[in-house]
Design a protein around this motif. Structure first.
Motif, PDB file in Angstrom:
ATOM      1  N   THR A 199       0.834  -1.199   0.000  1.00 50.03           N
ATOM      2  CA  THR A 199       0.000   0.000   0.000  1.00 50.03           C
ATOM      3  C   THR A 199       0.866   1.245   0.000  1.00 50.03           C
ATOM      4  OG1 THR A 199      -1.742   1.198   1.218  1.00 50.03           O
ATOM      5  CG2 THR A 199      -0.133  -0.002   2.522  1.00 50.03           C
ATOM      6  N   ASN A 200       0.287   2.354  -0.498  1.00 51.72           N
ATOM      7  CA  ASN A 200       0.967   3.647  -0.384  1.00 51.72           C
ATOM      8  C   ASN A 200       0.386   4.487   0.753  1.00 51.72           C
ATOM      9  OD1 ASN A 200      -1.485   4.333  -1.481  1.00 51.72           O
ATOM     10  ND2 ASN A 200      -0.673   5.260  -3.348  1.00 51.72           N
ATOM     11  N   ASN A 201      -0.505   3.884   1.542  1.00 52.76           N
ATOM     12  CA  ASN A 201      -1.047   4.548   2.727  1.00 52.76           C
ATOM     13  C   ASN A 201      -0.057   4.376   3.873  1.00 52.76           C
ATOM     14  OD1 ASN A 201      -2.504   5.558   4.860  1.00 52.76           O
ATOM     15  ND2 ASN A 201      -4.103   3.977   4.817  1.00 52.76           N
ATOM     16  N   THR A 202       0.563   5.463   4.298  1.00 55.30           N
ATOM     17  CA  THR A 202       1.603   5.387   5.332  1.00 55.30           C
ATOM     18  C   THR A 202       1.044   5.333   6.749  1.00 55.30           C
ATOM     19  OG1 THR A 202       1.825   7.800   5.355  1.00 55.30           O
ATOM     20  CG2 THR A 202       3.277   6.572   3.873  1.00 55.30           C
ATOM     21  N   THR A 203      -0.276   5.498   6.902  1.00 47.91           N
ATOM     22  CA  THR A 203      -0.909   5.390   8.219  1.00 47.91           C
ATOM     23  C   THR A 203      -2.097   4.423   8.129  1.00 47.91           C
ATOM     24  OG1 THR A 203      -2.256   7.354   7.781  1.00 47.91           O
ATOM     25  CG2 THR A 203      -0.184   7.680   8.988  1.00 47.91           C
ATOM     26  N   PRO A 204      -1.834   3.144   7.874  1.00 49.88           N
ATOM     27  CA  PRO A 204      -2.937   2.186   7.692  1.00 49.88           C
ATOM     28  C   PRO A 204      -3.637   1.860   8.996  1.00 49.88           C
ATOM     29  CG  PRO A 204      -0.830   1.061   7.616  1.00 49.88           C
ATOM     30  CD  PRO A 204      -0.527   2.524   7.671  1.00 49.88           C
ATOM     31  N   THR A 205      -4.816   1.238   8.882  1.00 54.15           N
ATOM     32  CA  THR A 205      -5.590   0.768  10.029  1.00 54.15           C
ATOM     33  C   THR A 205      -5.506  -0.757  10.098  1.00 54.15           C
ATOM     34  OG1 THR A 205      -7.114   2.639   9.903  1.00 54.15           O
ATOM     35  CG2 THR A 205      -7.873   0.686  11.106  1.00 54.15           C
ATOM     36  N   PHE A 206      -5.336  -1.288  11.319  1.00 55.30           N
ATOM     37  CA  PHE A 206      -5.195  -2.720  11.545  1.00 55.30           C
ATOM     38  C   PHE A 206      -6.384  -3.227  12.366  1.00 55.30           C
ATOM     39  CE2 PHE A 206      -1.120  -0.839  10.830  1.00 55.30           C
ATOM     40  CZ  PHE A 206      -0.454  -1.734  10.010  1.00 55.30           C
ATOM     41  N   TRP A 207      -6.883  -4.427  12.002  1.00 55.36           N
ATOM     42  CA  TRP A 207      -8.058  -5.011  12.639  1.00 55.36           C
ATOM     43  C   TRP A 207      -7.768  -6.435  13.090  1.00 55.36           C
ATOM     44  CZ3 TRP A 207     -12.690  -2.179  12.933  1.00 55.36           C
ATOM     45  CH2 TRP A 207     -12.724  -0.991  12.189  1.00 55.36           C
ATOM     46  N   TRP A 208      -8.417  -6.862  14.189  1.00 55.37           N
ATOM     47  CA  TRP A 208      -8.273  -8.224  14.693  1.00 55.37           C
ATOM     48  C   TRP A 208      -9.563  -8.654  15.387  1.00 55.37           C
ATOM     49  CZ3 TRP A 208      -5.479  -3.966  16.189  1.00 55.37           C
ATOM     50  CH2 TRP A 208      -5.802  -3.404  17.431  1.00 55.37           C
ATOM     51  N   THR A 209      -9.642  -9.939  15.757  1.00 55.99           N
ATOM     52  CA  THR A 209     -10.859 -10.471  16.366  1.00 55.99           C
ATOM     53  C   THR A 209     -10.848 -10.321  17.888  1.00 55.99           C
ATOM     54  OG1 THR A 209      -9.887 -12.687  16.522  1.00 55.99           O
ATOM     55  CG2 THR A 209     -11.148 -12.169  14.519  1.00 55.99           C
ATOM     56  N   ASN A 210     -12.038 -10.383  18.450  1.00 53.14           N
ATOM     57  CA  ASN A 210     -12.213 -10.292  19.901  1.00 53.14           C
ATOM     58  C   ASN A 210     -11.721 -11.560  20.588  1.00 53.14           C
ATOM     59  OD1 ASN A 210     -13.468  -9.104  22.385  1.00 53.14           O
ATOM     60  ND2 ASN A 210     -14.717 -10.956  22.224  1.00 53.14           N
ATOM     61  N   VAL A 211     -11.161 -11.394  21.786  1.00 58.01           N
ATOM     62  CA  VAL A 211     -10.753 -12.516  22.643  1.00 58.01           C
ATOM     63  C   VAL A 211     -11.578 -12.453  23.923  1.00 58.01           C
ATOM     64  CG1 VAL A 211      -8.888 -13.493  24.038  1.00 58.01           C
ATOM     65  CG2 VAL A 211      -8.419 -12.679  21.718  1.00 58.01           C
ATOM     66  N   ARG A 212     -12.242 -13.535  24.260  1.00 59.40           N
ATOM     67  CA  ARG A 212     -13.045 -13.559  25.483  1.00 59.40           C
ATOM     68  C   ARG A 212     -12.144 -13.370  26.697  1.00 59.40           C
ATOM     69  NH1 ARG A 212     -17.277 -18.378  27.302  1.00 59.40           N
ATOM     70  NH2 ARG A 212     -18.128 -17.272  29.134  1.00 59.40           N
ATOM     71  N   GLY A 213     -12.482 -12.401  27.519  1.00 61.63           N
ATOM     72  CA  GLY A 213     -11.652 -12.064  28.673  1.00 61.63           C
ATOM     73  C   GLY A 213     -10.639 -10.979  28.387  1.00 61.63           C
ATOM     74  N   GLY A 214     -10.526 -10.587  27.141  1.00 66.63           N
ATOM     75  CA  GLY A 214      -9.594  -9.512  26.791  1.00 66.63           C
ATOM     76  C   GLY A 214     -10.215  -8.151  27.045  1.00 66.63           C
ATOM     77  N   GLU A 215      -9.574  -7.361  27.864  1.00 73.71           N
ATOM     78  CA  GLU A 215     -10.047  -6.014  28.173  1.00 73.71           C
ATOM     79  C   GLU A 215      -9.391  -4.971  27.259  1.00 73.71           C
ATOM     80  OE1 GLU A 215     -12.356  -4.996  30.417  1.00 73.71           O
ATOM     81  OE2 GLU A 215     -12.828  -7.094  30.798  1.00 73.71           O
ATOM     82  N   THR A 216      -8.132  -5.180  26.960  1.00 67.05           N
ATOM     83  CA  THR A 216      -7.394  -4.312  26.048  1.00 67.05           C
ATOM     84  C   THR A 216      -6.547  -5.196  25.141  1.00 67.05           C
ATOM     85  OG1 THR A 216      -5.602  -4.051  27.662  1.00 67.05           O
ATOM     86  CG2 THR A 216      -7.313  -2.340  27.633  1.00 67.05           C
ATOM     87  N   TYR A 217      -5.926  -4.546  24.137  1.00 67.16           N
ATOM     88  CA  TYR A 217      -5.113  -5.290  23.175  1.00 67.16           C
ATOM     89  C   TYR A 217      -3.831  -4.518  22.900  1.00 67.16           C
ATOM     90  CZ  TYR A 217      -9.365  -7.952  22.443  1.00 67.16           C
ATOM     91  OH  TYR A 217     -10.483  -8.731  22.639  1.00 67.16           O
ATOM     92  N   GLU A 218      -2.742  -5.255  22.758  1.00 69.79           N
ATOM     93  CA  GLU A 218      -1.454  -4.639  22.446  1.00 69.79           C
ATOM     94  C   GLU A 218      -1.040  -5.040  21.033  1.00 69.79           C
ATOM     95  OE1 GLU A 218       3.091  -4.213  24.242  1.00 69.79           O
ATOM     96  OE2 GLU A 218       1.804  -5.851  24.920  1.00 69.79           O
ATOM     97  N   ILE A 219      -0.684  -4.042  20.222  1.00 72.57           N
ATOM     98  CA  ILE A 219      -0.210  -4.282  18.871  1.00 72.57           C
ATOM     99  C   ILE A 219       1.247  -3.851  18.783  1.00 72.57           C
ATOM    100  CG2 ILE A 219      -1.101  -2.033  18.078  1.00 72.57           C
ATOM    101  CD1 ILE A 219      -1.565  -3.343  15.320  1.00 72.57           C
TER     102      ILE A 219
END
Length: 223
Positions: free
Chosen positions: A49-69
């Motif tokens: 891509t030529n988009n230098t600030t892309p958006t990233f997506w992932w699935t929900n985890v049961r018991g997950g309150e926050t997510y680290e990328i």
């Protein structure tokens, strides 16, 4: 279990020592398995891509309150370029990436910020450089032709589209004609007698335009 030994070192506020130990209580095992890994959704692995600030997506985890990328230039994540903890299931990059190849992964954290298992990493490539400038071939520079010619140029690697222009001003400030096409030639409508300057640039599959070619000059001597 909790054992309290009677060695006169445990005292109350009045300095009275503990009278009698306690070593026979019930015992418990606390088993807190790690949260499972999220499944990465987007972008697909190997995306360019030529988009230098892309958006990233992932699935929900049961018991997950926050997510680290995390982002890295290697698939073992020895060198971490950046990381972010977010409350949702997506993250849009704030600091733009430079051109290059990157890896990303995500893990969930529970209510007390204990991390789960990392997802399998995916790769993506940032490319903002367009194709090289085409080389003009016909008509030759400073040549004269009697009728409107078919303009031709060399192909550029990775090009999927070419933009052809001509003008009677050398700085192309008052365009007379411009067209985008997939071929490496163009025959414009009949050109009036006069002197013109023409140039071409190329575009790649992800939308990057390259630099303009060095312009050529042509003299039309007849209708």
């Amino acid at each position: 279990r909790l054992d309290a030994m009677d060695n006169d070192t445990i005292m109350d506020l009045a300095s009275n020592p503990l009278n009698g130990g306690f070593i026979g209580g019930e015992s418990y095992i606390i088993d807190k398995p790690q949260l499972p890994a999220p499944r990465l959704r987007s972008p697909r692995t190997g995306m360019i891509t030529n988009n230098t600030t892309p958006t990233f997506w992932w699935t929900n985890v049961r018991g997950g309150e926050t997510y680290e990328i995390e982002f890295s230039t290697d698939n073992t994540f020895v060198t971490i370029l950046g990381s972010q903890v977010v409350g949702g299931l997506s993250y849009t990059v704030v600091t733009p990436f430079g051109d290059g190849n990157y890896f990303w992964r995500v893990r969930a954290l529970n209510a007390v910020s204990e991390p789960g298992v990392w997802s399998s990493p995916r790769t993506f490539t940032i490319n903002t450089a367009g194709p090289i400038a085409p080389v003009l071939s016909f008509p030759a520079d400073n040549s004269s032709v009697h009728l409107t010619p078919t303009f031709k140029w060399g192909s550029s690697s990775t090009a999927v589209l070419y933009e052809f222009q001509y003008d009677n001003d050398p700085d192309f400030s008052s365009l007379i004609y411009t067209i985008s096409r997939r071929t490496t030639y163009s025959r414009p409508p009949a050109m009036a007698i006069g002197t013109y300057h023409w140039r071409v640039r190329a575009k790649d599959a992800i939308g990057n335009w390259g630099a303009w070619s060095a312009p050529f000059t042509i003299n039309i001597t007849g209708p």
